[in-house]
Design an enzyme around this catalytic site. Structure first.
Site, PDB file in Angstrom:
ATOM      1  CG  HIS A  82      -1.907   1.297   1.316  1.00  0.00           C
ATOM      2  ND1 HIS A  82      -3.299   0.744   0.993  1.00  0.00           N
ATOM      3  CD2 HIS A  82      -1.832   2.019   1.641  1.00  0.00           C
ATOM      4  CE1 HIS A  82      -3.708   2.206   0.712  1.00  0.00           C
ATOM      5  NE2 HIS A  82      -3.232   2.561   1.316  1.00  0.00           N
ATOM      6  CG  ASP A 161     -10.630   4.182   5.748  1.00  0.00           C
ATOM      7  OD1 ASP A 161     -10.217   5.225   6.134  1.00  0.00           O
ATOM      8  OD2 ASP A 161     -10.305   3.626   4.790  1.00  0.00           O
ATOM      9  NE  ARG A 168      -8.628  11.319   7.582  1.00  0.00           N
ATOM     10  CZ  ARG A 168      -8.086  10.544   7.398  1.00  0.00           C
ATOM     11  NH1 ARG A 168      -8.510   9.302   7.049  1.00  0.00           N
ATOM     12  NH2 ARG A 168      -7.048  10.217   6.639  1.00  0.00           N
ATOM     13  CB  SER A 183      -6.953   5.707   7.197  1.00  0.00           C
ATOM     14  OG  SER A 183      -7.361   5.707   5.716  1.00  0.00           O
ATOM     15  CE  LYS A 187      -7.982   2.445   3.126  1.00  0.00           C
ATOM     16  NZ  LYS A 187      -7.752   3.942   2.584  1.00  0.00           N
TER      17      LYS A 187
HETATM   18  N1  URA Z   1      -4.636   6.549   1.975  1.00  0.00           N
HETATM   19  C1  URA Z   1      -4.737   5.754   3.157  1.00  0.00           C
HETATM   20  O1  URA Z   1      -5.900   5.311   2.489  1.00  0.00           O
HETATM   21  N2  URA Z   1      -5.806   6.664   4.128  1.00  0.00           N
HETATM   22  C2  URA Z   1      -5.509   7.924   4.159  1.00  0.00           C
HETATM   23  O2  URA Z   1      -6.002   8.539   5.100  1.00  0.00           O
HETATM   24  C3  URA Z   1      -4.564   8.585   3.865  1.00  0.00           C
HETATM   25  C4  URA Z   1      -3.984   7.501   2.226  1.00  0.00           C
END
Ligand code: URA
Length: 436
Positions: A82, A161, A168, A183, A187
């Site tokens: 990620h 999220d 946000r 966040s 995930k």
């Molecule tokens: N990527 C994400 O998945 N969440 C965030 O808050 C920032 C970048």
């Protein structure tokens, strides 16, 4: 318990309990706590921070807000990757097939771009027919048969999220270390991979502008991973200038194909090699980074990495002829070269300004459901540290009309700094934080 009391506590810098955090996350996910209270709470978190314990509780509450996949029933070890988001970051398009070509199963759920930062799914949509909305069963089946999936978040993973991130984005509360850590990690935990490589971007084109902030974020995410029995390596990588040359969806897809043919930009390939190397180490396919990188290089040189990209595209319904003929992808009607306004050394190619210019051209979204133009974008012809002669091409703008071309040209000229003094190239990586 009342939501307003929880907001008051955060406002007054009082640590929240696990029960209070779980109550708030559950209430917001179920629609009982309204957006305005969640927005006030997110702003209080942004201003007053959270302890590591609070962030861990928040992450787990968000991970538990929806479905959680158990991938161990499908393959022995699955690695996920990620990026915290950047400009020209098409890394997943290369490293997923490459790591798979080295024998490592990869199950990855990607997202669309938002704001100046691009998204893997938008880039993949340059290949007609490619499905990014696999169902849960399709995701698991493809992981079991092909050993590789690159799909959108079609499963109901961490819905808390999904809601909170969208909120946000429009309430100026993205740039908070506890909120970003929870966040991303919620995930990743819900998606089920046992090993995770995080590419934490640092610089003006990233959410973390300084190395200290990026390190703090990386350490927090690694410790959350530890507590959830996930092995995590977080690499701190540069995002002060765009990654590679291409910025824009079809342009980036083409650059990823070129890279898997062994002809991509050097800095982008070196970045992919670093990320793939750490994925192979976490997946126990290699003992040292040098051995892992050698495996990845071999998979590139033999053409197996490119072959796995084709298998991925075929498995997900895409027209694989586009890999052999990338010129079939959408092309912008106008291509305009911007020449260097002076001779000298490149001191800056401001990643954020380049990313914002791509959005202005139509490559990205200002709001979640805005349509995007796959063909437009920017080719960045120089890197920090290069020497250029006045008049030498520094950007190519791919525009759909003269009006956006004019605006983009003006903006790109403010993104570049040229000076008579030599300047050292920027590093690709600044270090790493790992489990254990
Ligand atoms: N990527 C994400 O998945 N969440 C965030 O808050 C920032 C970048």
């Amino acid at each position: 318990m009342r939501a307003v009391e929880i907001i008051e506590k955060k406002r007054d810098k009082i640590e929240l309990s696990k029960e209070e955090i779980e109550f708030f996350v559950r209430g917001y996910t179920d629609g009982i706590i309204p957006d305005y209270q969640a927005a006030a709470w997110a702003m209080a978190v942004l201003l007053n921070g959270m302890t590591a314990e609070e962030t861990t509780c928040l992450t787990l509450a968000m991970a538990n807000s929806g479905e959680k996949l158990d991938l161990s029933s499908v393959v022995d070890i699955v690695v996920d990757k990620h990026s915290s988001g950047g400009v020209g970051d098409k890394t997943s398009l290369v490293v997923v097939p490459l790591a798979r070509a080295c024998g490592l199963p990869v199950g990855k759920m990607s997202g669309h771009g938002l704001g100046f930062s691009g998204g893997t799914l938008d880039k993949l949509e340059s290949i007609p027919g490619f499905r990014t909305n696999l169902t849960r069963d399709e995701f698991l089946h493809q992981l079991g048969t092909l050993g590789m999936v690159l799909s959108g978040q079609s499963v109901d993973l961490a819905p808390a999220d999904g809601k909170l991130y969208a909120l946000r984005d429009v309430t100026a509360t993205v740039q908070s270390i506890p909120l970003i850590a929870s966040s991303i990690m919620s995930k990743k935990i819900a998606a089920g991979a046992q090993a995770i490589v995080l590419d934490v971007k640092v610089g003006n084109g990233a959410f973390m502008n300084t190395l200290d902030q990026a390190k703090e974020l990386a350490e927090l995410m690694v410790s959350i991973g530890d507590l959830s029995d996930r092995t995590v390596t977080a690499l701190l990588s540069d995002m002060n200038q765009p990654l590679g040359q291409a910025v824009g969806n079809a342009l980036e897809m083409k650059e990823a194909i070129l890279t898997l043919r062994g002809a991509g930009p050097d800095n982008f390939w070196a970045h992919c090699l670093g990320i793939t190397g750490h994925m192979l180490m976490l997946g126990k396919r290699a003992r040292t980074l040098a051995a892992a990188k050698a495996m990845a290089q071999e998979a590139l040189d033999s053409g197996l990495g490119l072959d796995y990209l084709k298998r991925l595209i075929t498995a997900q319904g895409g027209d694989v002829s586009y890999v052999d003929h990338p010129e079939k992808m959408p092309e912008a009607p106008i291509k305009s070269v911007i020449p260097a306004p002076a001779s000298g050394f490149i001191h800056a190619v401001h990643a954020r300004k380049v990313g914002e210019t791509a959005v202005l051209l139509g490559a990205g979204r200002s709001k979640k459901d805005d349509p995007i133009d796959l063909s437009v974008g920017i080719t960045v012809m120089t890197k920090v540290g290069d020497h250029v002669e006045s008049g030498q091409p520094i950007f190519i703008v791919h525009a759909r009309d003269e009006a956006t071309l004019t605006l983009a040209t003006e903006q790109l000229l403010t993104a570049i700094t040229i000076d008579k003094q030599p300047k050292a190239p920027l590093p690709l990586f600044y270090g790493l934080v790992a489990t254990g």
